[in-house]
Design a protein around this motif. Sequence first.
Motif, PDB file in Angstrom:
ATOM      1  N   GLY A   1      61.652  -8.385  -0.113  1.00 27.20           N
ATOM      2  CA  GLY A   1      60.482  -8.751   0.687  1.00 27.20           C
ATOM      3  C   GLY A   1      60.374  -7.957   1.983  1.00 27.20           C
ATOM      4  O   GLY A   1      59.294  -7.860   2.568  1.00 27.20           O
ATOM      5  N   GLN A   2      61.463  -7.370   2.447  1.00 28.93           N
ATOM      6  CA  GLN A   2      61.457  -6.611   3.696  1.00 28.93           C
ATOM      7  C   GLN A   2      61.190  -5.118   3.482  1.00 28.93           C
ATOM      8  O   GLN A   2      61.063  -4.377   4.443  1.00 28.93           O
ATOM      9  CB  GLN A   2      62.789  -6.798   4.419  1.00 28.93           C
ATOM     10  N   ILE A   3      61.112  -4.687   2.236  1.00 27.25           N
ATOM     11  CA  ILE A   3      60.894  -3.280   1.935  1.00 27.25           C
ATOM     12  C   ILE A   3      59.403  -3.018   1.764  1.00 27.25           C
ATOM     13  O   ILE A   3      58.707  -3.760   1.072  1.00 27.25           O
ATOM     14  CB  ILE A   3      61.655  -2.874   0.656  1.00 27.25           C
ATOM     15  N   ASP A   4      58.903  -1.984   2.387  1.00 25.56           N
ATOM     16  CA  ASP A   4      57.488  -1.607   2.258  1.00 25.56           C
ATOM     17  C   ASP A   4      57.301  -0.928   0.895  1.00 25.56           C
ATOM     18  O   ASP A   4      57.605   0.244   0.725  1.00 25.56           O
ATOM     19  CB  ASP A   4      57.114  -0.665   3.400  1.00 25.56           C
ATOM     20  N   GLU A   5      56.816  -1.708  -0.072  1.00 24.90           N
ATOM     21  CA  GLU A   5      56.675  -1.207  -1.445  1.00 24.90           C
ATOM     22  C   GLU A   5      55.710  -0.025  -1.534  1.00 24.90           C
ATOM     23  O   GLU A   5      55.921   0.884  -2.327  1.00 24.90           O
ATOM     24  CB  GLU A   5      56.219  -2.337  -2.384  1.00 24.90           C
ATOM     25  N   ASP A   6      54.647  -0.026  -0.724  1.00 26.59           N
ATOM     26  CA  ASP A   6      53.694   1.092  -0.760  1.00 26.59           C
ATOM     27  C   ASP A   6      54.364   2.390  -0.326  1.00 26.59           C
ATOM     28  O   ASP A   6      54.143   3.450  -0.923  1.00 26.59           O
ATOM     29  CB  ASP A   6      52.479   0.803   0.142  1.00 26.59           C
ATOM     30  N   ALA A   7      55.193   2.322   0.723  1.00 23.39           N
ATOM     31  CA  ALA A   7      55.898   3.514   1.196  1.00 23.39           C
ATOM     32  C   ALA A   7      56.869   4.024   0.129  1.00 23.39           C
ATOM     33  O   ALA A   7      56.982   5.231  -0.105  1.00 23.39           O
ATOM     34  CB  ALA A   7      56.646   3.208   2.489  1.00 23.39           C
ATOM     35  N   VAL A   8      57.532   3.085  -0.555  1.00 24.45           N
ATOM     36  CA  VAL A   8      58.470   3.476  -1.604  1.00 24.45           C
ATOM     37  C   VAL A   8      57.718   4.130  -2.762  1.00 24.45           C
ATOM     38  O   VAL A   8      58.157   5.158  -3.298  1.00 24.45           O
ATOM     39  CB  VAL A   8      59.294   2.258  -2.083  1.00 24.45           C
ATOM     40  N   LYS A   9      56.569   3.590  -3.146  1.00 18.89           N
ATOM     41  CA  LYS A   9      55.780   4.173  -4.245  1.00 18.89           C
ATOM     42  C   LYS A   9      55.289   5.571  -3.881  1.00 18.89           C
ATOM     43  O   LYS A   9      55.324   6.484  -4.703  1.00 18.89           O
ATOM     44  CB  LYS A   9      54.592   3.266  -4.581  1.00 18.89           C
ATOM     45  N   ARG A  10      54.833   5.748  -2.634  1.00 19.24           N
ATOM     46  CA  ARG A  10      54.380   7.068  -2.191  1.00 19.24           C
ATOM     47  C   ARG A  10      55.532   8.072  -2.203  1.00 19.24           C
ATOM     48  O   ARG A  10      55.374   9.220  -2.635  1.00 19.24           O
ATOM     49  CB  ARG A  10      53.760   6.984  -0.793  1.00 19.24           C
ATOM     50  N   ALA A  11      56.699   7.617  -1.750  1.00 15.37           N
ATOM     51  CA  ALA A  11      57.864   8.501  -1.740  1.00 15.37           C
ATOM     52  C   ALA A  11      58.255   8.899  -3.160  1.00 15.37           C
ATOM     53  O   ALA A  11      58.548  10.064  -3.438  1.00 15.37           O
ATOM     54  CB  ALA A  11      59.038   7.818  -1.039  1.00 15.37           C
ATOM     55  N   ARG A  12      58.224   7.934  -4.096  1.00 15.81           N
ATOM     56  CA  ARG A  12      58.571   8.251  -5.493  1.00 15.81           C
ATOM     57  C   ARG A  12      57.555   9.226  -6.094  1.00 15.81           C
ATOM     58  O   ARG A  12      57.940  10.157  -6.818  1.00 15.81           O
ATOM     59  CB  ARG A  12      58.634   6.974  -6.327  1.00 15.81           C
ATOM     60  N   ALA A  13      56.295   9.033  -5.796  1.00 15.36           N
ATOM     61  CA  ALA A  13      55.265   9.936  -6.324  1.00 15.36           C
ATOM     62  C   ALA A  13      55.434  11.337  -5.738  1.00 15.36           C
ATOM     63  O   ALA A  13      55.304  12.339  -6.463  1.00 15.36           O
ATOM     64  CB  ALA A  13      53.871   9.386  -5.997  1.00 15.36           C
ATOM     65  N   PHE A  14      55.743  11.426  -4.459  1.00 14.98           N
ATOM     66  CA  PHE A  14      55.952  12.725  -3.813  1.00 14.98           C
ATOM     67  C   PHE A  14      57.138  13.452  -4.436  1.00 14.98           C
ATOM     68  O   PHE A  14      57.073  14.640  -4.736  1.00 14.98           O
ATOM     69  CB  PHE A  14      56.156  12.513  -2.309  1.00 14.98           C
ATOM     70  N   ILE A  15      58.222  12.721  -4.645  1.00 10.02           N
ATOM     71  CA  ILE A  15      59.414  13.326  -5.245  1.00 10.02           C
ATOM     72  C   ILE A  15      59.119  13.777  -6.670  1.00 10.02           C
ATOM     73  O   ILE A  15      59.539  14.858  -7.088  1.00 10.02           O
ATOM     74  CB  ILE A  15      60.597  12.341  -5.203  1.00 10.02           C
ATOM     75  N   ALA A  16      58.376  12.970  -7.423  1.00 11.64           N
ATOM     76  CA  ALA A  16      58.044  13.330  -8.808  1.00 11.64           C
ATOM     77  C   ALA A  16      57.238  14.630  -8.862  1.00 11.64           C
ATOM     78  O   ALA A  16      57.393  15.426  -9.785  1.00 11.64           O
ATOM     79  CB  ALA A  16      57.276  12.193  -9.469  1.00 11.64           C
ATOM     80  N   MET A  17      56.384  14.848  -7.865  1.00  8.34           N
ATOM     81  CA  MET A  17      55.574  16.072  -7.835  1.00  8.34           C
ATOM     82  C   MET A  17      56.387  17.280  -7.378  1.00  8.34           C
ATOM     83  O   MET A  17      56.183  18.384  -7.861  1.00  8.34           O
ATOM     84  CB  MET A  17      54.377  15.910  -6.886  1.00  8.34           C
ATOM     85  N   GLU A  18      57.310  17.084  -6.446  1.00 14.00           N
ATOM     86  CA  GLU A  18      57.977  18.210  -5.787  1.00 14.00           C
ATOM     87  C   GLU A  18      59.298  18.644  -6.416  1.00 14.00           C
ATOM     88  O   GLU A  18      59.626  19.820  -6.388  1.00 14.00           O
ATOM     89  CB  GLU A  18      58.235  17.879  -4.307  1.00 14.00           C
ATOM     90  N   LEU A  19      60.070  17.698  -6.928  1.00 12.83           N
ATOM     91  CA  LEU A  19      61.389  18.034  -7.445  1.00 12.83           C
ATOM     92  C   LEU A  19      61.395  18.117  -8.959  1.00 12.83           C
ATOM     93  O   LEU A  19      60.822  17.255  -9.622  1.00 12.83           O
ATOM     94  CB  LEU A  19      62.428  16.992  -7.021  1.00 12.83           C
ATOM     95  N   PRO A  20      62.083  19.112  -9.535  1.00 17.39           N
ATOM     96  CA  PRO A  20      62.240  19.113 -10.981  1.00 17.39           C
ATOM     97  C   PRO A  20      63.112  17.922 -11.396  1.00 17.39           C
ATOM     98  O   PRO A  20      64.012  17.519 -10.648  1.00 17.39           O
ATOM     99  CB  PRO A  20      62.956  20.422 -11.280  1.00 17.39           C
TER     100      PRO A  20
END
Length: 199
Positions: free
Chosen positions: A174-193
């Motif tokens: 409940g203390q984790i910003d889920e939107d920030a985590v989703k954005r970070a995962r999407a960014f990593i999926a685009m940038e890293l092999p």
Amino acid sequence: MSRRSHWDDNPKHPAGDWKTEVANDDTRLGYLDWVEARSEMLAYEDSPGTVEASLRRDAVRIRATDRLGNIAYIHREANGPMRCTLANGVTAALFYAGITTDEMTCRFALDDCETADQALAIVRRYGSLDYGYCQAGPPPGWDSSPTIPPALHLLAGLLGQIDRLAAILPEIIGQIDEDAVKRARAFIAMELPPGSREA
């Protein structure tokens, strides 16, 4: 080199300079030995190429693995400074590679060594018995993908730690910003092999 007579004055190194150094107690050499020493010193200073060649140090990559399987790398590029990096790419102190007794002495010895074998011997001498040390290549993706910023690997590692923390302490979700985590995962999926992502 033919030695001159004791009474001959070297035009590049006059006897007056030698006498001044003797009077100031800056030398205890005789005149001819003083001329030879000064000539060698000036020849050494005038040839910087020989200084470069003598400072050549090999690249070093040593893997330190503790009993729990945690890995750290002690490494340097040729002629570069010695560093310690954890398996996830985070720079760390030599302590994390099991150098616990005298880290600064070990670091000085590593900076002075010329070959990877000398570095391994130094690490084994100062390292902990709880660690195994061996010559190793770089961590996966370390040199093979130099265009990938290390910050992406750090972000991927952070997300992995968030997942681990959420599994251990479900009340923290409940203390984790889920939107920030989703954005970070999407960014990593685009940038890293996929093969270079940290779990």
